[in-house]
Design a protein around this motif. Structure first.
Motif, PDB file in Angstrom:
ATOM      1  N   THR A 299       0.834  -1.193   0.000  1.00  0.00           N
ATOM      2  CA  THR A 299       0.000   0.000   0.000  1.00  0.00           C
ATOM      3  C   THR A 299       0.873   1.249   0.000  1.00  0.00           C
ATOM      4  O   THR A 299       1.803   1.358   0.789  1.00  0.00           O
ATOM      5  N   GLN A 300       0.574   2.164  -0.885  1.00  0.00           N
ATOM      6  CA  GLN A 300       1.291   3.434  -0.938  1.00  0.00           C
ATOM      7  C   GLN A 300       0.909   4.271   0.288  1.00  0.00           C
ATOM      8  O   GLN A 300      -0.199   4.200   0.780  1.00  0.00           O
ATOM      9  N   THR A 301       1.823   5.091   0.763  1.00  0.00           N
ATOM     10  CA  THR A 301       1.533   5.916   1.939  1.00  0.00           C
ATOM     11  C   THR A 301       0.534   7.025   1.620  1.00  0.00           C
ATOM     12  O   THR A 301      -0.135   7.515   2.506  1.00  0.00           O
ATOM     13  N   ASN A 302       0.426   7.418   0.366  1.00  0.00           N
ATOM     14  CA  ASN A 302      -0.481   8.496   0.002  1.00  0.00           C
ATOM     15  C   ASN A 302      -1.795   7.986  -0.589  1.00  0.00           C
ATOM     16  O   ASN A 302      -2.608   8.770  -1.057  1.00  0.00           O
ATOM     17  N   SER A 303      -2.010   6.680  -0.604  1.00  0.00           N
ATOM     18  CA  SER A 303      -3.255   6.158  -1.169  1.00  0.00           C
ATOM     19  C   SER A 303      -4.368   6.250  -0.134  1.00  0.00           C
ATOM     20  O   SER A 303      -4.140   6.130   1.061  1.00  0.00           O
ATOM     21  N   ALA A 304      -5.574   6.484  -0.617  1.00  0.00           N
ATOM     22  CA  ALA A 304      -6.725   6.621   0.267  1.00  0.00           C
ATOM     23  C   ALA A 304      -7.275   5.249   0.610  1.00  0.00           C
ATOM     24  O   ALA A 304      -7.543   4.434  -0.262  1.00  0.00           O
ATOM     25  N   GLY A 305      -7.425   4.998   1.893  1.00  0.00           N
ATOM     26  CA  GLY A 305      -7.971   3.732   2.348  1.00  0.00           C
ATOM     27  C   GLY A 305      -9.480   3.827   2.501  1.00  0.00           C
ATOM     28  O   GLY A 305     -10.079   4.899   2.334  1.00  0.00           O
ATOM     29  N   PRO A 306     -10.100   2.709   2.833  1.00  0.00           N
ATOM     30  CA  PRO A 306     -11.543   2.734   3.038  1.00  0.00           C
ATOM     31  C   PRO A 306     -11.888   3.612   4.241  1.00  0.00           C
ATOM     32  O   PRO A 306     -11.260   3.527   5.283  1.00  0.00           O
ATOM     33  N   GLY A 307     -12.844   4.470   4.064  1.00  0.00           N
ATOM     34  CA  GLY A 307     -13.276   5.344   5.142  1.00  0.00           C
ATOM     35  C   GLY A 307     -12.625   6.711   5.142  1.00  0.00           C
ATOM     36  O   GLY A 307     -13.089   7.618   5.832  1.00  0.00           O
ATOM     37  N   ASP A 308     -11.546   6.895   4.384  1.00  0.00           N
ATOM     38  CA  ASP A 308     -10.860   8.187   4.373  1.00  0.00           C
ATOM     39  C   ASP A 308     -11.741   9.301   3.804  1.00  0.00           C
ATOM     40  O   ASP A 308     -11.727  10.429   4.297  1.00  0.00           O
ATOM     41  N   GLY A 309     -12.497   8.980   2.781  1.00  0.00           N
ATOM     42  CA  GLY A 309     -13.394   9.977   2.198  1.00  0.00           C
ATOM     43  C   GLY A 309     -14.486  10.401   3.176  1.00  0.00           C
ATOM     44  O   GLY A 309     -14.844  11.582   3.255  1.00  0.00           O
TER      45      GLY A 309
END
Length: 83
Positions: free
Chosen positions: A5-15
């Motif tokens: 996983t990239q450190t800048n990728s959005a995970g579930p729930g971030d939005g």
């Protein structure tokens, strides 16, 4: 082995968390605007402004739902890695 996983990728729930923070701050501004006439001695704002103040609670609930979704995804990922 590094996590994929990239450190800048959005995970579930971030939005949901971001949306909740924005709605919370809109509610906070509406609350300050609604309370200001009490300190300034002017006429109070219309009733709908008090309804807009409730956005603080709504934003908090949206952000909490995002946190819970993120926790659930992390648990699922940890459970999958343990097998």
């Amino acid at each position: 082995m590094r996590d994929k996983t990239q450190t800048n990728s959005a995970g579930p729930g971030d939005g949901l968390i971001r949306a909740g923070v924005i709605v919370f701050f809109l509610g906070a501004v509406a609350t300050m605007v609604t309370v200001a006439p009490l300190f300034l001695g002017s006429d109070p704002f219309p009733t709908y402004m008090f309804g807009l103040s409730m956005l603080m609670g709504v934003g908090f609930l949206i952000a909490a739902a995002g946190v819970l979704r993120s926790v659930a995804a992390g648990r699922r990922q940890a459970r999958g890695a343990g097998r």
